[in-house]
Design a protein around this motif. Structure first.
Motif, PDB file in Angstrom:
ATOM      1  N   PRO A 133     -12.443   0.879   2.527  1.00  0.00           N
ATOM      2  CA  PRO A 133     -12.281  -0.581   2.477  1.00  0.00           C
ATOM      3  C   PRO A 133     -11.461  -1.024   3.703  1.00  0.00           C
ATOM      4  N   ASP A 134     -11.663  -2.211   4.151  1.00  0.00           N
ATOM      5  CA  ASP A 134     -10.930  -2.726   5.312  1.00  0.00           C
ATOM      6  C   ASP A 134     -11.273  -1.989   6.606  1.00  0.00           C
ATOM      7  N   ARG A 135     -12.426  -1.291   6.639  1.00  0.00           N
ATOM      8  CA  ARG A 135     -12.711  -0.498   7.854  1.00  0.00           C
ATOM      9  C   ARG A 135     -12.839  -1.365   9.093  1.00  0.00           C
ATOM     10  N   ARG A 136     -13.368  -2.598   8.927  1.00  0.00           N
ATOM     11  CA  ARG A 136     -13.497  -3.481  10.105  1.00  0.00           C
ATOM     12  C   ARG A 136     -12.109  -3.795  10.668  1.00  0.00           C
ATOM     13  N   LYS A 137     -11.187  -4.121   9.766  1.00  0.00           N
ATOM     14  CA  LYS A 137      -9.831  -4.470  10.225  1.00  0.00           C
ATOM     15  C   LYS A 137      -9.167  -3.246  10.855  1.00  0.00           C
ATOM     16  N   ILE A 138      -9.417  -2.076  10.265  1.00  0.00           N
ATOM     17  CA  ILE A 138      -8.808  -0.853  10.802  1.00  0.00           C
ATOM     18  C   ILE A 138      -9.340  -0.582  12.212  1.00  0.00           C
ATOM     19  N   SER A 146       0.837  -1.203   0.000  1.00  0.00           N
ATOM     20  CA  SER A 146       0.000   0.000   0.000  1.00  0.00           C
ATOM     21  C   SER A 146       0.873   1.255   0.000  1.00  0.00           C
ATOM     22  N   THR A 192      -7.802  -2.996  14.611  1.00  0.00           N
ATOM     23  CA  THR A 192      -6.390  -2.695  14.873  1.00  0.00           C
ATOM     24  C   THR A 192      -6.255  -1.514  15.811  1.00  0.00           C
ATOM     25  N   LYS A 238      -2.934   6.656   2.171  1.00  0.00           N
ATOM     26  CA  LYS A 238      -4.163   6.039   2.696  1.00  0.00           C
ATOM     27  C   LYS A 238      -4.602   6.737   3.987  1.00  0.00           C
ATOM     28  N   ASN A 275      -2.817  -2.026   8.172  1.00  0.00           N
ATOM     29  CA  ASN A 275      -3.819  -1.253   8.914  1.00  0.00           C
ATOM     30  C   ASN A 275      -3.301  -0.673  10.211  1.00  0.00           C
ATOM     31  N   ASP A 283      -3.815   0.750  -2.934  1.00  0.00           N
ATOM     32  CA  ASP A 283      -3.235  -0.599  -2.946  1.00  0.00           C
ATOM     33  C   ASP A 283      -2.135  -0.738  -3.994  1.00  0.00           C
ATOM     34  N   ASP A 335       1.638  -5.073   8.835  1.00  0.00           N
ATOM     35  CA  ASP A 335       0.203  -4.793   8.897  1.00  0.00           C
ATOM     36  C   ASP A 335      -0.128  -3.496   8.153  1.00  0.00           C
TER      37      ASP A 335
END
Ligand SMILES: Cc1ncc(C[n+]2csc(CCOP(=O)(O)OP(=O)(O)O)c2C)c(N)n1
Length: 222
Positions: free
Chosen positions: A204-209, A110, A212, A115, A179, A130, A177
């Motif tokens: 995108p990836d907000r759950r993982k962010i 990334s 974290t 980002k 995130n 990405d 990582d």
């Protein structure tokens, strides 16, 4: 140790291995945050960041130049995958001139700095940051150098030892990582609002962010 590996861990393990006469060249990006906070500077070392403070791709050529100028010192580059890939062909210059540089790439696939800027400065969802993953260890071999890859946090220390004991140009890619937030020293209300806005708008990836950031906060508290 948490997985994906934290970039802070890689920077700290690198820092432990740098002798007093090391020359360390950092590239621009979140990598600069990890270098500034987690690679302790020792008296006698030289550390550089991009001459204009933010131009990417300097890490590799600065390391080549410092090794040419100081053949007897350990010259290390600490770079992101975006910054490295902009001038990666120069690795072969190090091979050609047998320069024993050591390049550490934090590979988050990334343009990480952008980002986080999109989210925290602008309140926008992350967009098109990405990178298509490159196998940098294989690339190093293809150039005639030596490549290492670190994926497991528990292997970080041992692989860095092996890499630093390998003669000639060496490249180490560490999968980190994507995130992990490069938190500002003091988070403002506006930055927090933008961050939440960017998540609500569908980063995108907000759950993982979220996981974290929460996990980091909890770790700080206990
Ligand atoms: C030549 C140049 N192009 C673009 C930028 C804007 N920029 C700053 S940091 C960054 C992303 C860096 O990505 P990477 O090298 O992968 O490191 P990361 O932030 O992921 O650690 C970009 C595009 C810049 N500073 N310099």
């Amino acid at each position: 140790m948490t997985k994906p590996m934290k970039p802070q861990l890689v920077a700290a393990e690198l820092g432990k291995r740098l002798p007093d006469n090391a020359i360390v060249n950092c590239d621009s990006g979140t990598i600069a945050t990890w270098w500034a906070r987690h690679v302790p500077v020792k008296r006698g070392q030289l550390h550089t960041l991009s001459g204009n403070l933010a131009t990417m791709a300097c890490g590799l050529p600065y390391t080549i130049a410092s090794q040419v100028a100081y053949p007897d010192r350990l010259c290390v580059g600490i770079v992101g995958d975006g910054g490295f890939s902009m001038l990666m062909a120069e690795f072969v210059t190090a091979v050609r001139y047998k320069l024993p540089i050591k390049i550490l790439i934090t590979k988050n696939n990334s343009l990480g700095q952008i980002k986080w800027e999109q989210m925290v400065f602008l309140g926008n969802p992350e967009y098109e940051c990405d990178l298509t993953p490159i196998n940098f260890a294989s690339f190093a071999q293809a150039c005639g150098g030596v490549g290492f890859s670190i994926e497991e946090p528990g292997d970080c220390s041992e692989v860095l030892d092996r890499a630093f004991n390998t003669p000639g140009p060496v490249l180490i890619e560490a999968l980190v990582d994507p995130n992990e937030p490069p938190m500002p020293p003091k988070v403002t209300v506006k930055q927090t609002a933008h961050f939440v806005e960017s998540l609500a708008k569908g980063t995108p990836d907000r759950r993982k962010i979220i996981d974290t950031v929460l996990a980091d906060k909890i770790r700080e508290m206990v």
